[in-house]
Design a protein around this motif. Structure first.
Motif, PDB file in Angstrom:
ATOM      1  N   PHE A  75     -13.774 -38.495  54.141  1.00 66.17           N
ATOM      2  CA  PHE A  75     -12.876 -37.382  54.439  1.00 66.17           C
ATOM      3  C   PHE A  75     -13.025 -36.882  55.876  1.00 66.17           C
ATOM      4  CE2 PHE A  75     -11.713 -32.757  53.847  1.00 66.17           C
ATOM      5  CZ  PHE A  75     -10.358 -32.986  53.624  1.00 66.17           C
TER       6      PHE A  75
ATOM      7  N   LYS B 179      -5.066 -35.210  57.172  1.00 65.47           N
ATOM      8  CA  LYS B 179      -5.581 -34.924  55.829  1.00 65.47           C
ATOM      9  C   LYS B 179      -4.474 -34.344  54.948  1.00 65.47           C
ATOM     10  CE  LYS B 179     -10.284 -34.139  57.466  1.00 65.47           C
ATOM     11  NZ  LYS B 179     -10.065 -34.655  58.838  1.00 65.47           N
TER      12      LYS B 179
ATOM     13  N   TRP C 148      -3.050 -33.287  50.809  1.00 65.47           N
ATOM     14  CA  TRP C 148      -3.594 -32.494  49.704  1.00 65.47           C
ATOM     15  C   TRP C 148      -4.499 -33.297  48.788  1.00 65.47           C
ATOM     16  CZ3 TRP C 148      -2.845 -33.787  44.660  1.00 65.47           C
ATOM     17  CH2 TRP C 148      -1.810 -34.691  44.392  1.00 65.47           C
TER      18      TRP C 148
ATOM     19  N   ASN D 238      -6.367 -35.797  49.640  1.00 65.78           N
ATOM     20  CA  ASN D 238      -7.649 -36.015  50.320  1.00 65.78           C
ATOM     21  C   ASN D 238      -8.585 -34.833  50.067  1.00 65.78           C
ATOM     22  OD1 ASN D 238      -5.629 -37.281  52.944  1.00 65.78           O
ATOM     23  ND2 ASN D 238      -6.901 -38.539  51.606  1.00 65.78           N
ATOM     24  N   TYR D 239      -8.035 -33.628  50.119  1.00 61.25           N
ATOM     25  CA  TYR D 239      -8.816 -32.432  49.826  1.00 61.25           C
ATOM     26  C   TYR D 239      -9.282 -32.427  48.374  1.00 61.25           C
ATOM     27  CZ  TYR D 239      -7.807 -30.125  54.283  1.00 61.25           C
ATOM     28  OH  TYR D 239      -7.761 -29.799  55.610  1.00 61.25           O
TER      29      TYR D 239
ATOM     30  N   ILE E 291     -14.107 -27.942  57.066  1.00 63.44           N
ATOM     31  CA  ILE E 291     -14.409 -28.922  56.018  1.00 63.44           C
ATOM     32  C   ILE E 291     -15.885 -28.857  55.636  1.00 63.44           C
ATOM     33  CG2 ILE E 291     -14.448 -31.383  55.444  1.00 63.44           C
ATOM     34  CD1 ILE E 291     -12.136 -31.727  57.433  1.00 63.44           C
TER      35      ILE E 291
END
Length: 448
Positions: free
Chosen positions: A163, A169, A171, A173-174, A211
């Motif tokens: 990540f 990035k 959604w 990926n989050y 992050i």
């Protein structure tokens, strides 16, 4: 011309090495069988509900709430044909996807312009390196009860790690990052510690602060749910407290044991199987990835980081358990070693001049050794699986007789599979778990 021919040969040797290792994983998964604690949980699921078992584990044994959920969730399907093989292959595929995702994001982040085919092949090579950096892969990779803790937290690590290299990035990926960090925090305490330290360093260096902060909150929260459980408190009460001297001695011994006791089966094979990353670095040696790279200096710092990581990993486990640590708990060290190893080989290849002769012979050696490795362990694993199946058939047949004690012959060497061997004592937990899982009326013991 000679250099071109050698390069062409290596180009085919790398995927061949990858194919041979995949073949090993497929065959070993096929011969895998349940062992020890697996039978306990199978028996529990027959006798009581998912929620009751999950609650009991959390309140009376340990607080690993994420891995406990996964353990029971999948094990409810244990009656499916080839359940263990399917579970193992699912695990390996997820690990592979996580590593491919990491490699692709690094490739784009540093603009190295490797083709997808190259990434896909070398991801398999890295899986092989990680396998041999694992001191007890029979426990960590193949034993069901253990794998949901250590192997699946390793899978989560690679999904979370990638990540940080993804530029755009989205959604999902989050979402993957959130699930991964929560899983690690609720399952693997040593790996959680290293992740917390890494995220704090990133925050202090003001890199990926949002992050890193998000990951820190999630992994700490998941860990606290684990650590503050009644089950963890109960285990702390039954584990001995070590003096400072004993803590140092146990940690030192565990560190030496992890590093050297099986080095011929672990880190040395991992080094040779990692040679394709050296070749990969040479393929872009026109691109200077790290300025002022000095092989000896980098080697010294790499070895130092590995040693410090192992010492900390072993110290955490010895302190928590009040004794020698199980090798499977060192998977965090194995991850770090595998990453440092392939990184160093890649940068070394990028640094060196164009010479391919030694590479060709090393790669040929890898292929020959993997062929022999597959043949040798095919025989061991097939014999072990056959012996287990015959034992189970005999036990179930004899259990029909009233008040009879089942006496069984010893199992052969299980190789890279976790052994389902029992003992000569009917009260031993291994014997009791087997009886519980199979739903036996009579006891089973190993023949003297």
């Amino acid at each position: 011309m000679n250099s071109f021919i050698l390069k062409s040969k290596i180009k085919y040797l790398v995927p061949l090495q990858a194919i041979l290792f995949v073949f090993f994983l497929l065959l070993t998964s096929y011969f895998n069988r349940f062992a020890v604690d697996d039978y306990h949980f199978i028996g529990q699921l027959k006798a009581t509900s998912f929620n009751e078992i999950y609650s009991h584990l959390y309140n009376h044994w340990h607080g690993r709430w994420t891995s406990n959920f996964l353990l029971l969730f999948f094990l409810k399907l244990n009656q499916l044909p080839f359940f263990l093989m399917i579970f193992n292959l699912l695990s390996f595929v997820l690990l592979y996807v996580g590593i491919v995702r990491l490699f692709k994001s690094i490739n784009e982040f540093y603009k190295m312009q490797f083709q997808n085919k190259t990434i896909l092949i070398n991801a398999v090579i890295f899986v092989g390196v990680l396998f041999f950096c694992t001191v007890t892969p029979n426990e960590t990779w193949f034993w069901y009860t253990s794998s949901v803790v250590y192997f699946w937290s390793t899978i989560a690590f690679f999904f979370a790690f990638s990540f940080f290299f993804i530029k755009t990035k989205k959604w999902f990926n989050y979402l993957i990052f959130v699930i991964s960090t929560i899983y690690i925090g609720g399952a693997n305490e040593p790996l959680t510690f290293f992740i917390i330290i890494s995220l704090l360093l990133l925050i202090l260096k003001k890199k990926e602060v949002f992050i890193s902060g998000l990951g820190l909150i999630l992994v700490v929260s998941a860990f606290l749910i684990n650590y503050l459980s009644d089950g963890t408190t109960h285990r702390d009460l039954i584990t001995p407290n070590l003096s400072v001297i004993n803590l140092v001695l146990y940690t030192g011994y565990s560190t030496l044991k992890f590093l050297f006791f099986s080095i011929h089966q672990t880190f040395i094979p991992a080094l040779f199987l990692g040679i394709p990353f050296y070749w990969l670095g040479k393929k872009i040696n026109s691109l200077n990835l790290i300025e002022n790279f000095r092989p000896l200096k980098a080697f010294f710092w790499s070895v130092s980081l590995i040693i410090v990581t192992i010492i900390i990993n072993q110290l955490l486990i010895v302190f928590a358990l009040g004794g020698l640590s199980p090798d499977r708990a060192g998977i965090a060290s194995s991850i770090v070693i595998a990453i440092i190893l392939v990184r160093y080989l890649f940068l070394l290849g990028n640094y060196h001049q164009q010479k391919y002769d030694a590479l060709k012979y090393l790669m040929i050696g890898n292929v020959i050794c993997l062929i022999g490795f597959n043949i040798f362990f095919y025989k061991i694993h097939s014999q072990y699986a056959k012996a287990v199946d015959e034992r189970m058939e005999l036990i179930m047949k004899n259990d029909i007789l009233p008040t009879a004690i089942g006496i069984v012959e010893a199992l052969p060497n299980s190789g890279y599979l976790y052994s389902a061997e029992i003992t000569t004592d009917t009260t031993n937990f291994k014997n009791k778990h087997l009886k519980e899982g199979l739903g036996l009326k009579n006891n089973v013991v190993l023949k003297n």
